[in-house]
Design a protein around this motif. Sequence first.
Motif, mmCIF file in Angstrom:
data_model
loop_
_atom_site.group_PDB
_atom_site.id
_atom_site.type_symbol
_atom_site.label_atom_id
_atom_site.label_comp_id
_atom_site.label_asym_id
_atom_site.label_seq_id
_atom_site.Cartn_x
_atom_site.Cartn_y
_atom_site.Cartn_z
ATOM 1 N N SER A 11 0.826 -1.206 0.000
ATOM 2 C CA SER A 11 0.000 0.000 0.000
ATOM 3 C C SER A 11 0.860 1.256 0.000
ATOM 4 O O SER A 11 0.434 2.308 -0.437
ATOM 5 N N THR A 255 -15.790 -4.620 -0.102
ATOM 6 C CA THR A 255 -15.260 -4.004 1.111
ATOM 7 C C THR A 255 -15.996 -2.707 1.429
ATOM 8 O O THR A 255 -16.238 -2.381 2.599
ATOM 9 N N ARG A 275 -9.465 0.121 9.128
ATOM 10 C CA ARG A 275 -8.912 -0.998 8.370
ATOM 11 C C ARG A 275 -9.701 -1.224 7.079
ATOM 12 O O ARG A 275 -9.124 -1.391 6.004
ATOM 13 N N GLU A 279 -8.326 -0.896 3.317
ATOM 14 C CA GLU A 279 -8.375 -2.031 2.395
ATOM 15 C C GLU A 279 -9.094 -1.651 1.108
ATOM 16 O O GLU A 279 -8.661 -2.013 0.003
ATOM 17 N N TYR A 283 -7.514 -1.829 -2.731
ATOM 18 C CA TYR A 283 -8.143 -2.541 -3.850
ATOM 19 C C TYR A 283 -8.260 -1.635 -5.077
ATOM 20 O O TYR A 283 -7.919 -2.029 -6.196
ATOM 21 N N GLN A 414 -3.144 -6.350 5.611
ATOM 22 C CA GLN A 414 -3.338 -7.488 4.722
ATOM 23 C C GLN A 414 -4.806 -7.510 4.304
ATOM 24 O O GLN A 414 -5.699 -7.313 5.115
ATOM 25 N N LEU A 415 -5.049 -7.735 3.016
ATOM 26 C CA LEU A 415 -6.411 -7.663 2.489
ATOM 27 C C LEU A 415 -7.251 -8.843 2.971
ATOM 28 O O LEU A 415 -6.775 -9.977 3.024
ATOM 29 N N SER A 416 -8.497 -8.564 3.292
ATOM 30 C CA SER A 416 -9.369 -9.576 3.902
ATOM 31 C C SER A 416 -10.178 -10.365 2.877
ATOM 32 O O SER A 416 -10.272 -11.591 2.959
#
Length: 456
Positions: A11, A255, A275, A279, A283, A414-416
């Motif tokens: 990021s 998201t 968060r 995220e 994206y 960290q992407l969920s």
Amino acid sequence: MMRPRSFTFSSSTLLSAPILSDHFTSSSLLSVKFEGIERRKKWGCGASMYPLGGREKKSVPEVVVYVPSMRIPAHSDLQRPLRGLIPQDLVDRLACLRNQIVLVAEDTGGSAVTELRRALEEYLSLLIGLTKKEHGLEGLVEFKWKNLESGRQENSVANSWFELLSVIHMIAMLTLSEANTLMIPKDRSGSGIRVVSSDCKRDAVDSLLKASGCLVFCVREILAHLPPDIKKTFSKDFQDGVLEAISIQALGQGTEIQLGFAVESQKASLSVKRRLACEQLIYFSQAYHFLSGLDMSNGHGKKHLCFIKWKFLEAKAAAYYYHGLILDKGTEPACHVSAVCCFLAAGGLLSESKKACLTFCLTAPVTRSPPLWGAMKHLHQKIPEVASRKSQMYGYLLEEEKALQALPDLPDFQLSLAPDDYVLPEIDPAWDRNKWGVHGQPLKEHLKDSEDETGA
């Protein structure tokens, strides 16, 4: 769940990436009406009647989930190339299902999502047989596809892997369209208040993950089977990077919906909201990264980039707002100065996002945005209010601590969300050679017959 390899960007580099210059020109808003008709059409294997849903009085559509232009099959001759090589009933079923997809897509404008998806899945189970090397049929049929809106033919490729790619791509676009429909607010009570239910939002997230998974499957499992000379003939919708961008963008919108849930929940902490906003920002940064450098001057390409810029700015405004709220909980003067810098940045980004939204709506094809919803409904009020109040409250610190007036970095997460795994349907039992009985004439004789017919 499967996580695409492309989701490994940092990021720190992506959040500072340039997002398009403001070179877009606004087009005038035209009100176009189409006379709706009902037509009865017979093509290949039966007659059906479908009302032309949405075409009776064409209004400017609302867009929550961006759906690129949809491609549908165009009439292709499957009978002659496959005659004598596989059982005739198998050829008939392939041709019949493909024609049915064309008919329903044209007569409903692609709105019959459930029926189209069911027909496409059934067609896939038959189509898979054409891609098997042992059958030797991979390059015999020339498959044609066209743009649903314009009716203009975009591709004609004699390769069954291309047909497989196009079918799964169409499933992905239908699923994105379904997510958009779920997120369009409706007034079911007649009160004039339009709302989207929580169930619709959850279903929309599921649809976005499914669409993303379809596109990841296209990139990883299908494109590798297509030679470079065929890829060069693809329309711009299939350029390297476009499928990946749409897949990641779908995760970003999923998201965005989750962030809306968090904002509406009293139990969600500021850390969770920050968060999710960060995220979402990552994206959309990744989606732009894939599209940068590509020729996006085609009909929907420019609008696609406008949409990404709009959502990127919204996400960045939300991320800095929630980051500022967390920093403001500190006790040191530097914490408050950094927080004010975040709030002011969020205010500026929010203003830019409003302009980007208008640019997106006016870029052809003209669309309109729905009423404010989710996190943005809350933040359009809170960001200007908090930015004004906090800058007045800590104005003296801003004067005293000028050296500290720097916009802090956003945290890295960290992407969920990850795409749902797409799995091809089982190959139809009709491809079992043991059940064919008579295998038909050899390929050489078939090709010779075709040459004779051509020369006749």
